[in-house]
Design a protein around this motif. Structure first.
Motif, PDB file in Angstrom:
ATOM      1  N   LEU A  42       0.808  -1.203   0.000  1.00  0.00           N
ATOM      2  CA  LEU A  42       0.000   0.000   0.000  1.00  0.00           C
ATOM      3  C   LEU A  42       0.847   1.261   0.000  1.00  0.00           C
ATOM      4  CD1 LEU A  42      -2.980  -0.868   2.336  1.00  0.00           C
ATOM      5  CD2 LEU A  42      -2.994  -0.607  -0.129  1.00  0.00           C
ATOM      6  N   VAL A  89       0.499   3.342  -3.199  1.00  0.00           N
ATOM      7  CA  VAL A  89      -0.801   3.697  -3.743  1.00  0.00           C
ATOM      8  C   VAL A  89      -0.888   5.112  -4.265  1.00  0.00           C
ATOM      9  CG1 VAL A  89      -2.096   2.018  -2.402  1.00  0.00           C
ATOM     10  CG2 VAL A  89      -1.669   4.266  -1.429  1.00  0.00           C
ATOM     11  N   ALA A 100      -0.710   4.658  -7.508  1.00  0.00           N
ATOM     12  CA  ALA A 100      -1.652   3.619  -7.917  1.00  0.00           C
ATOM     13  C   ALA A 100      -0.932   2.458  -8.583  1.00  0.00           C
ATOM     14  CB  ALA A 100      -2.722   4.172  -8.831  1.00  0.00           C
ATOM     15  N   LEU A 114       0.688  -1.463  -8.026  1.00  0.00           N
ATOM     16  CA  LEU A 114       0.935  -2.686  -7.290  1.00  0.00           C
ATOM     17  C   LEU A 114       1.213  -3.802  -8.295  1.00  0.00           C
ATOM     18  CD1 LEU A 114      -1.998  -2.497  -4.747  1.00  0.00           C
ATOM     19  CD2 LEU A 114       0.394  -2.121  -4.243  1.00  0.00           C
ATOM     20  N   ASP A 132      -3.007   5.201 -16.199  1.00  0.00           N
ATOM     21  CA  ASP A 132      -4.278   4.546 -15.916  1.00  0.00           C
ATOM     22  C   ASP A 132      -4.893   4.137 -17.257  1.00  0.00           C
ATOM     23  OD1 ASP A 132      -3.917   5.085 -13.250  1.00  0.00           O
ATOM     24  OD2 ASP A 132      -5.302   6.784 -13.197  1.00  0.00           O
ATOM     25  N   TYR A 184      -7.735   5.610  -0.087  1.00  0.00           N
ATOM     26  CA  TYR A 184      -6.907   4.519  -0.572  1.00  0.00           C
ATOM     27  C   TYR A 184      -7.657   3.193  -0.590  1.00  0.00           C
ATOM     28  CZ  TYR A 184      -3.082   7.843   0.051  1.00  0.00           C
ATOM     29  OH  TYR A 184      -2.266   8.941  -0.037  1.00  0.00           O
ATOM     30  N   TYR A 205      -7.727  -1.132  -3.148  1.00  0.00           N
ATOM     31  CA  TYR A 205      -6.531  -1.643  -3.822  1.00  0.00           C
ATOM     32  C   TYR A 205      -6.286  -3.110  -3.482  1.00  0.00           C
ATOM     33  CZ  TYR A 205      -5.178   2.965  -5.431  1.00  0.00           C
ATOM     34  OH  TYR A 205      -5.151   4.180  -6.067  1.00  0.00           O
ATOM     35  N   GLN A 245      -4.226  -6.351  -2.667  1.00  0.00           N
ATOM     36  CA  GLN A 245      -3.000  -6.622  -1.910  1.00  0.00           C
ATOM     37  C   GLN A 245      -2.597  -8.067  -2.215  1.00  0.00           C
ATOM     38  OE1 GLN A 245      -4.473  -5.939   2.046  1.00  0.00           O
ATOM     39  NE2 GLN A 245      -5.253  -3.923   1.486  1.00  0.00           N
ATOM     40  N   SER A 293      -1.166  -2.044 -10.885  1.00  0.00           N
ATOM     41  CA  SER A 293      -1.982  -1.824  -9.702  1.00  0.00           C
ATOM     42  C   SER A 293      -3.441  -2.070 -10.048  1.00  0.00           C
ATOM     43  CB  SER A 293      -1.816  -0.385  -9.211  1.00  0.00           C
ATOM     44  OG  SER A 293      -2.836  -0.059  -8.274  1.00  0.00           O
ATOM     45  N   ARG A 296      -7.396  -1.741  -8.672  1.00  0.00           N
ATOM     46  CA  ARG A 296      -8.271  -1.143  -7.665  1.00  0.00           C
ATOM     47  C   ARG A 296      -9.715  -1.528  -7.953  1.00  0.00           C
ATOM     48  NH1 ARG A 296      -8.511   5.243  -5.699  1.00  0.00           N
ATOM     49  NH2 ARG A 296      -9.252   4.764  -3.595  1.00  0.00           N
ATOM     50  N   SER A 356      -3.757   0.369 -13.380  1.00  0.00           N
ATOM     51  CA  SER A 356      -2.658   1.318 -13.570  1.00  0.00           C
ATOM     52  C   SER A 356      -1.354   0.566 -13.808  1.00  0.00           C
ATOM     53  CB  SER A 356      -2.486   2.224 -12.336  1.00  0.00           C
ATOM     54  OG  SER A 356      -3.601   3.058 -12.171  1.00  0.00           O
TER      55      SER A 356
END
Length: 203
Positions: free
Chosen positions: A2, A5, A8, A10, A95, A132, A135, A137, A154, A156, A196
């Motif tokens: 996180l 973030v 954005a 991951l 994005d 946040y 998202y 994990q 990432s 979301r 993203s």
């Protein structure tokens, strides 16, 4: 995870089924989506009339400078953030729109179950309705292992805007970690709403 973030970003890699991939444009971390991308390259590729640079909403209510491509077409809109905002060079993140597949087929609109099945291992999602929230994990499974270490993804998720008012959503609200197989996620018709692609800082 996180900690990233604000960009954005991951790590994840997805394999889409043919049905999910239909009518989607494929993606790779090269060209306009590569680390050496720039505002100038976007203009050359998409045309000056389709490229706008200015302030866009960021984390915690703050604005940030980014370049938006196809700002008037929600199905094609892409937002590019730069490592060097002065020269608008060096891609920090982008994005992707619903019309573009991310690495290995990930795209906006997937259900949590879709992503969970692809990953093959359990993962968690941050609670909703805060800056946040939502998202993924992902620490193990297919999505935790990027094929291309030069860029990462990432994911979301967001619940449907409307849901039964008598539904208790406290278990998925705020700063909590939600197992991806939580039944409430399906009841809320939770979907992948942001994909993203990002690049690590040279620092």
């Amino acid at each position: 995870m996180l900690a990233r973030v604000s960009f954005a970003l991951l790590c994840a890699c997805l394999v889409a089924t043919p049905a999910l991939a239909k009518d989607k444009t494929a993606f790779s971390c090269t060209g306009v989506f590569g680390p050496d991308s720039s505002e100038a390259l976007l203009i050359k590729t998409y045309g000056a009339d389709n490229v706008v640079t200015g302030q866009v909403p960021g984390a915690e209510g703050m604005d940030m400078l980014a370049t938006t491509v196809f700002p008037n077409d929600p199905d094609k809109t892409m937002v590019f953030g730069w490592m060097n905002e002065d020269t608008r060079e060096g891609l920090g993140f982008v994005d992707l729109p619903a019309s573009v597949e991310g690495p290995h087929g990930v795209h906006v609109g997937m259900s949590v179950a879709d992503v969970l099945a692809i990953n093959g291992k359990p993962f968690n999602i941050g609670g909703f309705w805060w800056d946040y929230g939502g998202y993924a994990q992902i620490e193990q499974g297919t999505l935790a292992n990027a094929d291309d270490a030069s860029c990462f993804v990432s994911l979301r998720f967001s619940p449907a805007e409307e849901y039964p008012q008598d539904l208790d959503v406290s278990a998925v609200s705020g700063e909590v970690s939600i197992p991806a197989d939580e039944p409430l996620l399906e009841k809320l018709d939770t979907r992948l709403t942001v994909v993203s692609i990002g690049f690590p800082s040279a620092e």
